[in-house]
Design an enzyme around this catalytic site. Structure first.
Site, PDB file in Angstrom:
ATOM      1  N   HIS A  86     -10.592  -5.804   0.958  1.00  0.00           N
ATOM      2  CA  HIS A  86      -9.249  -6.341   0.114  1.00  0.00           C
ATOM      3  C   HIS A  86      -8.493  -7.551   0.664  1.00  0.00           C
ATOM      4  O   HIS A  86      -7.796  -7.541   1.949  1.00  0.00           O
ATOM      5  CB  HIS A  86      -8.304  -5.221  -0.519  1.00  0.00           C
ATOM      6  CG  HIS A  86      -7.778  -4.733   0.065  1.00  0.00           C
ATOM      7  ND1 HIS A  86      -6.073  -5.363   1.028  1.00  0.00           N
ATOM      8  CD2 HIS A  86      -7.477  -4.010   1.306  1.00  0.00           C
ATOM      9  CE1 HIS A  86      -5.262  -4.716   1.449  1.00  0.00           C
ATOM     10  NE2 HIS A  86      -5.893  -4.032   1.853  1.00  0.00           N
ATOM     11  N   ASP A  98      -3.616  -5.767   7.460  1.00  0.00           N
ATOM     12  CA  ASP A  98      -3.779  -5.544   5.696  1.00  0.00           C
ATOM     13  C   ASP A  98      -3.956  -6.782   4.991  1.00  0.00           C
ATOM     14  O   ASP A  98      -2.976  -6.544   4.964  1.00  0.00           O
ATOM     15  CB  ASP A  98      -3.114  -4.322   6.020  1.00  0.00           C
ATOM     16  CG  ASP A  98      -2.902  -3.569   4.379  1.00  0.00           C
ATOM     17  OD1 ASP A  98      -3.920  -3.474   3.832  1.00  0.00           O
ATOM     18  OD2 ASP A  98      -2.130  -2.396   4.376  1.00  0.00           O
ATOM     19  N   GLU A 130      -6.077  -4.788  -4.327  1.00  0.00           N
ATOM     20  CA  GLU A 130      -6.067  -3.265  -3.833  1.00  0.00           C
ATOM     21  C   GLU A 130      -4.715  -3.215  -3.682  1.00  0.00           C
ATOM     22  O   GLU A 130      -4.296  -1.513  -4.303  1.00  0.00           O
ATOM     23  CB  GLU A 130      -6.780  -3.025  -2.604  1.00  0.00           C
ATOM     24  CG  GLU A 130      -7.212  -2.230  -2.055  1.00  0.00           C
ATOM     25  CD  GLU A 130      -5.652  -1.093  -1.314  1.00  0.00           C
ATOM     26  OE1 GLU A 130      -6.270  -0.262  -0.306  1.00  0.00           O
ATOM     27  OE2 GLU A 130      -5.040  -2.317  -0.942  1.00  0.00           O
ATOM     28  N   GLU A 131      -3.346  -4.086  -3.093  1.00  0.00           N
ATOM     29  CA  GLU A 131      -2.193  -3.019  -2.796  1.00  0.00           C
ATOM     30  C   GLU A 131      -1.654  -2.415  -4.314  1.00  0.00           C
ATOM     31  O   GLU A 131      -0.005  -1.796  -4.318  1.00  0.00           O
ATOM     32  CB  GLU A 131      -1.546  -4.024  -2.193  1.00  0.00           C
ATOM     33  CG  GLU A 131      -2.023  -4.436  -0.893  1.00  0.00           C
ATOM     34  CD  GLU A 131      -1.715  -2.771  -0.328  1.00  0.00           C
ATOM     35  OE1 GLU A 131      -1.155  -2.227  -0.417  1.00  0.00           O
ATOM     36  OE2 GLU A 131      -2.487  -3.258   0.839  1.00  0.00           O
ATOM     37  N   ASP A 159     -11.048  -2.218   5.522  1.00  0.00           N
ATOM     38  CA  ASP A 159      -9.158  -1.453   5.413  1.00  0.00           C
ATOM     39  C   ASP A 159      -8.748  -1.820   6.798  1.00  0.00           C
ATOM     40  O   ASP A 159      -9.525  -0.514   6.838  1.00  0.00           O
ATOM     41  CB  ASP A 159      -9.000  -1.371   3.867  1.00  0.00           C
ATOM     42  CG  ASP A 159      -7.335  -1.558   3.968  1.00  0.00           C
ATOM     43  OD1 ASP A 159      -6.946  -2.274   3.931  1.00  0.00           O
ATOM     44  OD2 ASP A 159      -7.743  -1.017   2.597  1.00  0.00           O
ATOM     45  N   HIS A 259       2.961  -2.869   6.196  1.00  0.00           N
ATOM     46  CA  HIS A 259       3.035  -3.197   5.061  1.00  0.00           C
ATOM     47  C   HIS A 259       4.624  -4.517   4.930  1.00  0.00           C
ATOM     48  O   HIS A 259       5.563  -3.968   4.489  1.00  0.00           O
ATOM     49  CB  HIS A 259       3.318  -1.862   3.742  1.00  0.00           C
ATOM     50  CG  HIS A 259       2.134  -1.636   3.481  1.00  0.00           C
ATOM     51  ND1 HIS A 259       2.260  -1.166   2.477  1.00  0.00           N
ATOM     52  CD2 HIS A 259       1.145  -2.031   3.223  1.00  0.00           C
ATOM     53  CE1 HIS A 259       0.983  -1.201   1.577  1.00  0.00           C
ATOM     54  NE2 HIS A 259       0.025  -1.632   2.587  1.00  0.00           N
TER      55      HIS A 259
HETATM   56  N1  PHE Z   1      -5.416   1.391   1.404  1.00  0.00           N
HETATM   57  C1  PHE Z   1      -4.007   1.206   2.465  1.00  0.00           C
HETATM   58  C2  PHE Z   1      -2.941  -0.023   2.156  1.00  0.00           C
HETATM   59  O1  PHE Z   1      -4.043  -0.916   2.405  1.00  0.00           O
HETATM   60  C3  PHE Z   1      -4.735   1.534   3.930  1.00  0.00           C
HETATM   61  C4  PHE Z   1      -5.922   3.197   4.195  1.00  0.00           C
HETATM   62  C5  PHE Z   1      -7.488   2.130   4.328  1.00  0.00           C
HETATM   63  C6  PHE Z   1      -5.238   3.547   4.084  1.00  0.00           C
HETATM   64  C7  PHE Z   1      -8.053   3.444   5.082  1.00  0.00           C
HETATM   65  C8  PHE Z   1      -6.267   4.984   4.189  1.00  0.00           C
HETATM   66  C9  PHE Z   1      -7.035   4.502   4.683  1.00  0.00           C
HETATM   67  O2  PHE Z   1      -2.347  -0.030   2.796  1.00  0.00           O
HETATM   68 ZN    ZN Z   2      -1.762  -1.956   2.505  1.00  0.00          ZN
HETATM   69 ZN    ZN Z   3      -5.840  -2.132   3.161  1.00  0.00          ZN
END
Ligand code: PHE
Ligand code: ZN
Ligand code: ZN
Ligand code: ZN
Length: 296
Positions: A86, A98, A130-131, A159, A259
């Site tokens: 993402h 991230d 994605e978020e 990710d 984040h």
């Molecule tokens: N998808 C979550 C995010 O973007 C991060 C994540 C990835 C958490 C894979 C757990 C496993 O904030």
């Molecule tokens: Zn994230």
């Molecule tokens: Zn992420």
């Protein structure tokens, strides 16, 4: 260079993309990156010789965002090996780990492999939103035709692959730790084993991580597509055992800027990112030439 890239984009398969652009997917407004646009990510992919294929729209009440999807020039379109990351971040910060990390890693692999003749087709997706609940990937999978779904042989997700206090985590496609987390579709275990083999070959320790659908692979998993991926940890706390395996600091988050505004360019462990980029390249090459793909 931009002119040359433009010629590459449009000299083959233009008709197919034009069909898509004319609304096969029911998009209100779809544009493709062409020479002279400022759409940097698409232009980079085009310059690498990959085909800038389509941006799909993800519409919410307030905003329209775009997935960026690029296919390699070569390979059987009925055997698609799909890699994704993402590209969006949370509004609170720049989202470098991230998920600039996963996006940069697959972009490097696209640049390197996009021009090379392969047996199977490589597809690289840079997901939007994605978020906000996996919106871009959900939209993509929900709008795949039955044929395109059948053509998609596997999906690999990246990710957060450069966490500062990292652990090298492989999605546990077979719930081998027996925790009762969901196992992935048949074939997901083979993807996990390929990543394990890669790290073993480099004498790098690795651990499993729950395949719980917390990133863009969720919709692919739900659609029954063999899936896998890598992760270096988010807000979770590194264990003492992991400190022995990977260094860093037990008792602290894998990514203490998760984040937050401090998820900036300094929030990357270069070794973790390099090792994971190698793992991604290894998987891409392996599956680009495989006669038998996971689950087959
Ligand atoms: N998808 C979550 C995010 O973007 C991060 C994540 C990835 C958490 C894979 C757990 C496993 O904030
Ligand atoms: Zn994230
Ligand atoms: Zn992420
Ligand atoms: Zn496992």
């Amino acid at each position: 260079a931009a002119g040359a890239a433009g010629a590459i984009i449009f000299n083959e398969g233009q008709q197919d993309r034009t069909d898509l652009l004319n609304g096969t997917l029911g998009e209100p407004s779809v544009t493709i990156p062409v020479v002279g646009t400022t759409f940097a990510a698409g232009q980079e992919l085009s310059a690498a010789g990959t085909v800038a294929r389509l941006k799909t729209d993800t519409t919410s009440a307030v905003k329209t965002t775009h997935n960026v999807i690029a296919d390699s020039r070569w390979g059987d379109p009925k055997k698609v090996v799909h890699l994704g990351a993402h590209l969006d971040s949370v509004p609170e910060g720049p989202g470098i780990n991230d998920n600039g990390s996963g996006s940069a890693a697959i972009l490097e692999v696209a640049r390197t492999l996009g021009k090379i003749p392969t047996r199977n087709k490589l597809r690289f997706s840079f997901w939007s939103a994605e978020e906000f609940g996996l919106l871009g990937a959900e939209h993509y999978v929900a709008n795949l035709s039955a044929q395109e779904l059948a053509n998609t042989k596997l999906y690999l997700n990246f990710d957060m692959v450069g966490s500062p206090n990292y652990a090298l985590k492989i999605y546990d496609g077979d719930d081998s730790d027996g925790e009762g987390a969901p196992a992935g579709p048949a074939g997901s275990d083979q993807i996990e084993k390929l990543f394990e083999k890669y790290f073993d070959a480099l004498r790098q320790k690795h651990v499993g991580t729950d395949f719980d659908g917390r990133s863009d692979y969720g919709p692919f998993m739900d659609a029954g597509i063999p899936s896998g991926g890598l992760f270096t940890g988010a807000e979770g706390i590194k264990t003492a055992e992991e400190q022995k395996m990977f260094g860093g600091t037990a008792g602290q988050a894998y990514d203490s800027c998760y984040h937050q505004a401090c998820d900036d360019i300094s929030n990357i462990n270069d070794k973790a990112l390099a090792l994971n980029t190698g793992a991604i390249a290894t998987a891409a090459v392996t599956y680009a030439y495989a006669t038998k793909l996971p689950g087959e």
